[in-house]
Structures are given as structure tokens and as C-alpha cells.
Motif scaffolding. Structure first.
Motif, PDB file in Angstrom:
ATOM      1  N   THR A 146       0.815  -1.219   0.000  1.00 26.20           N
ATOM      2  CA  THR A 146       0.000   0.000   0.000  1.00 26.20           C
ATOM      3  C   THR A 146       0.845   1.264   0.000  1.00 26.20           C
ATOM      4  OG1 THR A 146      -1.984  -0.941   0.989  1.00 26.20           O
ATOM      5  CG2 THR A 146      -1.533   1.369   1.487  1.00 26.20           C
ATOM      6  N   GLY A 147       1.866   1.317   0.834  1.00 23.98           N
ATOM      7  CA  GLY A 147       2.655   2.529   0.978  1.00 23.98           C
ATOM      8  C   GLY A 147       3.937   2.558   0.187  1.00 23.98           C
ATOM      9  N   ARG A 148       4.133   1.592  -0.719  1.00 29.49           N
ATOM     10  CA  ARG A 148       5.411   1.509  -1.434  1.00 29.49           C
ATOM     11  C   ARG A 148       5.255   1.354  -2.936  1.00 29.49           C
ATOM     12  NH1 ARG A 148       9.231  -2.114   2.583  1.00 29.49           N
ATOM     13  NH2 ARG A 148       7.921  -1.960   4.441  1.00 29.49           N
ATOM     14  N   ASN A 149       4.045   1.297  -3.445  1.00 29.79           N
ATOM     15  CA  ASN A 149       3.815   0.943  -4.851  1.00 29.79           C
ATOM     16  C   ASN A 149       4.004   2.134  -5.781  1.00 29.79           C
ATOM     17  OD1 ASN A 149       1.023   2.219  -5.482  1.00 29.79           O
ATOM     18  ND2 ASN A 149       0.734   1.223  -3.501  1.00 29.79           N
ATOM     19  N   GLY A 150       3.752   1.917  -7.054  1.00 30.95           N
ATOM     20  CA  GLY A 150       3.941   2.968  -8.045  1.00 30.95           C
ATOM     21  C   GLY A 150       2.868   4.023  -8.064  1.00 30.95           C
ATOM     22  N   GLY A 151       1.782   3.814  -7.317  1.00 30.15           N
ATOM     23  CA  GLY A 151       0.722   4.803  -7.245  1.00 30.15           C
ATOM     24  C   GLY A 151      -0.141   4.892  -8.484  1.00 30.15           C
ATOM     25  N   GLN A 152      -0.203   3.819  -9.287  1.00 36.35           N
ATOM     26  CA  GLN A 152      -0.937   3.874 -10.549  1.00 36.35           C
ATOM     27  C   GLN A 152      -2.329   3.254 -10.402  1.00 36.35           C
ATOM     28  OE1 GLN A 152       1.336   2.461 -13.889  1.00 36.35           O
ATOM     29  NE2 GLN A 152       3.016   3.876 -13.485  1.00 36.35           N
ATOM     30  N   LEU A 153      -3.324   4.018 -10.790  1.00 39.78           N
ATOM     31  CA  LEU A 153      -4.723   3.599 -10.710  1.00 39.78           C
ATOM     32  C   LEU A 153      -5.164   3.158 -12.099  1.00 39.78           C
ATOM     33  CD1 LEU A 153      -7.327   3.539  -8.899  1.00 39.78           C
ATOM     34  CD2 LEU A 153      -7.788   5.845  -9.752  1.00 39.78           C
ATOM     35  N   HIS A 154      -5.090   1.851 -12.352  1.00 43.05           N
ATOM     36  CA  HIS A 154      -5.371   1.297 -13.673  1.00 43.05           C
ATOM     37  C   HIS A 154      -6.860   1.027 -13.864  1.00 43.05           C
ATOM     38  CE1 HIS A 154      -1.261   0.157 -15.224  1.00 43.05           C
ATOM     39  NE2 HIS A 154      -0.988   0.524 -13.977  1.00 43.05           N
ATOM     40  N   THR A 155      -7.267   1.001 -15.118  1.00 47.29           N
ATOM     41  CA  THR A 155      -8.621   0.623 -15.502  1.00 47.29           C
ATOM     42  C   THR A 155      -8.707  -0.895 -15.618  1.00 47.29           C
ATOM     43  OG1 THR A 155      -9.026   2.688 -16.678  1.00 47.29           O
ATOM     44  CG2 THR A 155     -10.327   0.786 -17.358  1.00 47.29           C
ATOM     45  N   GLY A 156      -9.846  -1.464 -15.225  1.00 44.02           N
ATOM     46  CA  GLY A 156     -10.086  -2.887 -15.418  1.00 44.02           C
ATOM     47  C   GLY A 156      -9.479  -3.747 -14.330  1.00 44.02           C
ATOM     48  N   GLN A 157      -9.545  -5.046 -14.572  1.00 45.58           N
ATOM     49  CA  GLN A 157      -8.912  -6.019 -13.689  1.00 45.58           C
ATOM     50  C   GLN A 157      -7.444  -6.183 -14.092  1.00 45.58           C
ATOM     51  OE1 GLN A 157     -10.490  -7.324 -11.115  1.00 45.58           O
ATOM     52  NE2 GLN A 157     -12.612  -6.740 -11.592  1.00 45.58           N
ATOM     53  N   ARG A 158      -6.722  -6.998 -13.356  1.00 40.70           N
ATOM     54  CA  ARG A 158      -5.312  -7.216 -13.670  1.00 40.70           C
ATOM     55  C   ARG A 158      -5.149  -7.886 -15.035  1.00 40.70           C
ATOM     56  NH1 ARG A 158      -1.029  -7.957 -15.301  1.00 40.70           N
ATOM     57  NH2 ARG A 158       0.959  -8.224 -14.210  1.00 40.70           N
ATOM     58  N   ARG A 159      -6.081  -8.756 -15.403  1.00 38.03           N
ATOM     59  CA  ARG A 159      -6.066  -9.400 -16.713  1.00 38.03           C
ATOM     60  C   ARG A 159      -6.903  -8.586 -17.705  1.00 38.03           C
ATOM     61  NH1 ARG A 159      -2.859 -13.852 -18.248  1.00 38.03           N
ATOM     62  NH2 ARG A 159      -2.698 -15.346 -16.547  1.00 38.03           N
ATOM     63  N   PRO A 160      -6.535  -8.587 -18.993  1.00 36.76           N
ATOM     64  CA  PRO A 160      -7.321  -7.851 -19.986  1.00 36.76           C
ATOM     65  C   PRO A 160      -8.696  -8.474 -20.183  1.00 36.76           C
ATOM     66  CG  PRO A 160      -5.582  -9.135 -21.056  1.00 36.76           C
ATOM     67  CD  PRO A 160      -5.334  -9.229 -19.582  1.00 36.76           C
ATOM     68  N   GLN A 161      -9.612  -7.676 -20.684  1.00 35.31           N
ATOM     69  CA  GLN A 161     -10.989  -8.120 -20.806  1.00 35.31           C
ATOM     70  C   GLN A 161     -11.161  -9.292 -21.753  1.00 35.31           C
ATOM     71  OE1 GLN A 161     -12.364  -6.616 -17.838  1.00 35.31           O
ATOM     72  NE2 GLN A 161     -14.056  -7.227 -19.152  1.00 35.31           N
ATOM     73  N   ASP A 162     -10.364  -9.366 -22.837  1.00 34.72           N
ATOM     74  CA  ASP A 162     -10.535 -10.504 -23.742  1.00 34.72           C
ATOM     75  C   ASP A 162     -10.140 -11.804 -23.057  1.00 34.72           C
ATOM     76  OD1 ASP A 162      -7.829  -9.925 -23.716  1.00 34.72           O
ATOM     77  OD2 ASP A 162      -7.576  -9.920 -25.890  1.00 34.72           O
ATOM     78  N   TRP A 163      -9.120 -11.758 -22.191  1.00 34.01           N
ATOM     79  CA  TRP A 163      -8.748 -12.950 -21.410  1.00 34.01           C
ATOM     80  C   TRP A 163      -9.887 -13.326 -20.468  1.00 34.01           C
ATOM     81  CZ3 TRP A 163      -8.356 -14.404 -16.357  1.00 34.01           C
ATOM     82  CH2 TRP A 163      -7.600 -15.540 -16.055  1.00 34.01           C
ATOM     83  N   ILE A 164     -10.477 -12.329 -19.818  1.00 31.39           N
ATOM     84  CA  ILE A 164     -11.564 -12.590 -18.871  1.00 31.39           C
ATOM     85  C   ILE A 164     -12.776 -13.153 -19.593  1.00 31.39           C
ATOM     86  CG2 ILE A 164     -13.180 -11.462 -17.288  1.00 31.39           C
ATOM     87  CD1 ILE A 164     -10.907  -9.568 -16.509  1.00 31.39           C
ATOM     88  N   GLU A 165     -13.070 -12.631 -20.789  1.00 22.56           N
ATOM     89  CA  GLU A 165     -14.185 -13.158 -21.566  1.00 22.56           C
ATOM     90  C   GLU A 165     -13.972 -14.624 -21.921  1.00 22.56           C
ATOM     91  OE1 GLU A 165     -14.445 -10.624 -24.925  1.00 22.56           O
ATOM     92  OE2 GLU A 165     -14.957  -8.855 -23.744  1.00 22.56           O
ATOM     93  N   ALA A 166     -12.760 -14.946 -22.379  1.00 21.95           N
ATOM     94  CA  ALA A 166     -12.457 -16.330 -22.757  1.00 21.95           C
ATOM     95  C   ALA A 166     -12.505 -17.260 -21.551  1.00 21.95           C
ATOM     96  CB  ALA A 166     -11.087 -16.395 -23.429  1.00 21.95           C
ATOM     97  N   ARG A 167     -12.125 -16.733 -20.403  1.00 25.12           N
ATOM     98  CA  ARG A 167     -12.032 -17.568 -19.194  1.00 25.12           C
ATOM     99  C   ARG A 167     -13.370 -17.720 -18.495  1.00 25.12           C
ATOM    100  NH1 ARG A 167     -11.162 -20.637 -15.589  1.00 25.12           N
ATOM    101  NH2 ARG A 167      -9.354 -20.786 -14.199  1.00 25.12           N
ATOM    102  N   PHE A 168     -14.187 -16.652 -18.457  1.00 23.52           N
ATOM    103  CA  PHE A 168     -15.392 -16.668 -17.631  1.00 23.52           C
ATOM    104  C   PHE A 168     -16.686 -16.434 -18.408  1.00 23.52           C
ATOM    105  CE2 PHE A 168     -11.992 -14.845 -14.832  1.00 23.52           C
ATOM    106  CZ  PHE A 168     -11.794 -15.987 -14.067  1.00 23.52           C
TER     107      PHE A 168
END
Length: 426
Positions: free
Chosen positions: A70-92
Motif C-alpha cells: 500500500t505505501g510503497r507501490n507505483g501509485g498507478q490507478l489502472h482501468t479494469g482487472q489485472r487481466r485484460p478483458q478478452d482474457w476474462i471473456e475467454a475464461r469466464f
């Protein structure tokens, strides 16, 4: 005699955090409706949202609030989950992918809402650039941007040619990229401390220097520390990469790894390097990520280790990655360098669920914790209050244990990580 609380890692964040102060240790026994183990984004958000619902909350942090990733990371607020949406679609499947996308958008919005509602001074700044380090990735990147517009209605992504990317990030190292106008970056430790102050105002009790030794279940849960015990109806395990020895079913599914960051001295030409002030993350498996701080420093993250030892020369370890991209910074002093532990799962999707009645776990964010971790804390708070829809969606994500259990997971994972790192270099 009581020993002093440990100091935070010697980071830029610790040197500039807003609201940094010590909290007491737990001393003796107490009762609570909910006991939270871990004082990072997840635990602090859960404490805030539970306290706002009128629950009696005790949070136990082994070191200091915001101590870990929490207090040591790059501070980047990304969109989505850790995996890309096409991977998530194929998986779930398509429907579940849309549910997970909606949760990810809600997670991102929650960070903005918390910062605004509680007046948290954390340098929250919009914009993120994804840099492609291979030309062969360009076609897939363009297809992904179009898919996000067509399938999810997300219109905040813009493709950047090599020339446009060079102008945006001040280096010609990458083949092309994209800009996400809906993502952002922030000062993570200041954000965490702002959450802590808000949770305390709502009535939560936060303790530092109170490492949990065991969580035992009888009629109620007994959370045992070195200096006292909390009896609670519900327990949230929110220690991420620092939960060894507490709950085997959770520990077997997450692997702690170490990542490293530096911050230079303030740059005279900072605005010329990244004129839009976005944060940047590249497409490597072992991601390189960087941004400018509010006072014009280059904050750069790169390199991982998988054993118990940190590099002897942290500044030099990260600096060589930075100079590959920005050789013009060779004479710039490095003022801070630090490492920290994050937790990954086998498939890089988070483990957020009820482990058994009354016991919850939220962990394994795999580098996506700035967005997902505060939201996971809220989802657990909602579930404890009887609103389980969001938690149910995350609970359906399979999080298999690492092969070989806790004994062999690390050497097997090291082999896999080394392979992907070698592929990055090739």
C-alpha cells in the motif's frame, strides 16, 4: 519496556506523506463486531465502511499503517482487472466479464470518491499511458481499444503511434502505445493515511505494532497478538503478502514477491519529459512503470526478486532499468530507493471471498491493488452487512493453490518468473 514502532521504508512516500503519525499498540483484550488483520488499502477501506455502518471495528497492523505494498507501490490507478478483458471473456464468459468490468469501474470511481469525500490530499492526477515494447503487439493493442469501445462503451482510450508516444513520454524506446484518460495516479501512502483518519473519525479503532499470531475460531473468533486478543464475530484477513502462518487456505493461493522503486532528485525539465503528466506502464511481463511526482521527480519502478534477499544496491538495481529508457538522466542524483512485498495469484486475479462463515480474505491483487484493494475492503464490509452481490462475483473467480503448496510454490514460481523475464529480454 515498549519498543518503538518501526520506521516506514526509506521512500519518497514516507518522506512526503500527509498525515503520518503513530497509533497505539493493542494492550490487553477487547471485543469487536469485526476484527481486521492488516492496515493497507483493503483493511483501512473495510474499517471505514464498516464504521460508517455503525459496526464496532478493530484493525490490527503488525508494523505501521500503509507499511506493505500500500505505501510503497507505483501509485498507478489502472482501468479494469489485472487481466485484460478478452482474457476474462475467454475464461469466464461474456456476461461475467461485463460484471467484472463494472466492478473494476466502480473500484476506480471509489478511489476518486473517497479522496473527494474525505478531502484526502494525495496528488490524485488523471492519465495513464500503456507503452508497447514490441512492434508485434501493435495490432493486438488497436484491436483491444476498438473492442473496449464497441463491447464496453469505454471511450477514454486513444492509440499513440511511435512518434506520438515519444512526444508523450520523452523516450523513443517503445514501438507504440495507448493513453487511458480514465485512469490516474496518486501518492499511495497519503491516500492510505487519509483513509485511516476517516476511519477513525467514523469510530474505528486502529492499532499499529500489533502482529497477529493466530486466528482461532470457537463461538466467536479469537485474534491473538503478541500483546493482547480481540474477540470478534467476523474477521477480515487483509495482510496481502504478509499473512504467512495465519490461514493455510489463503497462504497456499498467494505468493509474496518483491518489487523495487526509486525517486530521483527534482528534475529541471520534468514537464518536458512527460508533458501530460500521465503515469506510464509498459507491456513487459515484469512491468516497468514510472511517473513524475508532484515536486517534479522521476519515480521509477522496475525489477523483481523472488527470494528473501534484496539487492545490495537498490539504487543501482532500479537505475539501470530507468537509464535504458532515459539515458539523459545518468547524472541525476537518486534521492530514494526502496523495495516492498506484493502478493500474486497463479492467474493474476484477486482472491476476495468468504473463506468460511465469519472469515473473509481479500488479497492477491497482483499489481492492481491501488484500484481493487480499497474496493475489496468495501465489498467485504457490504457482505458483512448482508449485501453480498459484489463479493459473490469475485468469489466465483477460481483462485487455485500454487503447485507444491507453501513448500514448493516459491521455487516453482521462480522458474516461471525467470522464463517470462527472459522472454521480455528476448
Amino acid at each position: 519496556m515498549t519498543t518503538a514502532l518501526p520506521a516506514h521504508a526509506p521512500s519518497y512516500y514516507a518522506a512526503t506523506a500527509v498525515g503520518l503519525r503513530e497509533r497505539p499498540r493493542l494492550d490487553g483484550s477487547a471485543t469487536a463486531d469485526v476484527c481486521i488483520v492488516g492496515g493497507g488499502f483493503t483493511g483501512l477501506s473495510a474499517a471505514l465502511h464498516l464504521a460508517e455502518r455503525g459496526r464496532k471495528v478493530v484493525l490490527l497492523e503488525a508494523k505501521r499503517l500503509g507499511w506493505g505494498a500500500t505505501g510503497r507501490n507505483g501509485g498507478q490507478l489502472h482501468t479494469g482487472q489485472r487481466r485484460p478483458q478478452d482474457w476474462i471473456e475467454a475464461r469466464f464468459g461474456r456476461e461475467e466479464a461485463h460484471r467484472l468490468w463494472s466492478l473494476a469501474e466502480d473500484a476506480k470511481a471509489l478511489v476518486f470518491d473517497l479522496a473527494a469525500r474525505h478531502d484526502i490530499a494525495c496528488d490524485l492526477t488523471p492519465g495513464l499511458i500503456h507503452a508497447l515494447h514490441r512492434e508485434s503487439e501493435i495490432a493486438d493493442e488497436k484491436a483491444s481499444l476498438e473492442h473496449m469501445r464497441a463491447e464496453y462503451g469505454y471511450d477514454k482510450l486513444d492509440f499513440l503511434s511511435r512518434e506520438e508516444l515519444r512526444a508523450a513520454i520523452g523516450t523513443d524506446f517503445y514501438a507504440a502505445g495507448s493513453r487511458d484518460r480514465g485512469a490516474a495516479h496518486l501518492h499511495p501512502l497519503s491516500f492510505a493515511l487519509g483513509l485511516a483518519a476517516a476511519a477513525e473519525r467514523a469510530g474505528a479503532q486502529l492499532y499499529e505494532g500489533s502482529p497477529v499470531k493466530a486466528v482461532r475460531q470457537g463461538r466467536r473468533f479469537s485474534v491473538e497478538t503478541t500483546t493482547g486478543t480481540i474477540e470478534a464475530d467476523d474477521v477480515l484477513l487483509a495482510g496481502n503478502g504478509y499473512l504467512a502462518g495465519i490461514e493455510p487456505t489463503v497462504e497456499a493461493r498467494v505468493l509474496p514477491i518483491k518489487n523495487y522503486v526509486l525517486a530521483t532528485a527534482p528534475l529541471k525539465n520534468a514537464a518536458e519529459i512527460i508533458p501530460g503528466n500521465e503515469c506510464i506502464a509498459d507491456s513487459r511481463f515484469v512491468v516497468r512503470y514510472w511517473r513524475l511526482t508532484a515536486d517534479g521527480r522521476m519515480l521509477f519502478g522496475g525489477g523483481e526478486t523472488y527470494g528473501n534477499r534484496e539487492p545490495a544496491d537498490l539504487k543501482g538495481f532500479v537505475r539501470r532499468y530507468m537509464l535504458e529508457l532515459y539515458p539523459g538522466l545518468a547524472d541525476t542524483p537518486i534521492d530514494y530507493a526502496w523495495g516492498g512485498t506484493l502478493a500474486v495469484t497463479r492467474e493474476r486475479m484477486p482472491m476476495v471471498r468468504r473463506v468460511r462463515p465469519g472469515l473473509y480474505a481479500a488479497t492477491g491483487y497482483s499489481g492492481q491493488g491501488v484500484a481493487i484493494a480499497p474496493f475489496a475492503g468495501k465489498l467485504v464490509a457490504d457482505a458483512i452487512a448482508g449485501e453480498t452481490d459484489g463479493l459473490d462475483i469475485f468469489s466465483r473467480i477460481p483462485v487455485p493453490p500454487f503447485p507444491g503448496g507453501t513448500l514448493l510454490r516459491k521455487p516453482l514460481m521462480i522458474l516461471a518468473m525467470l522464463w517470462f523475464a527472459m522472454r521480455d529480454r528476448m
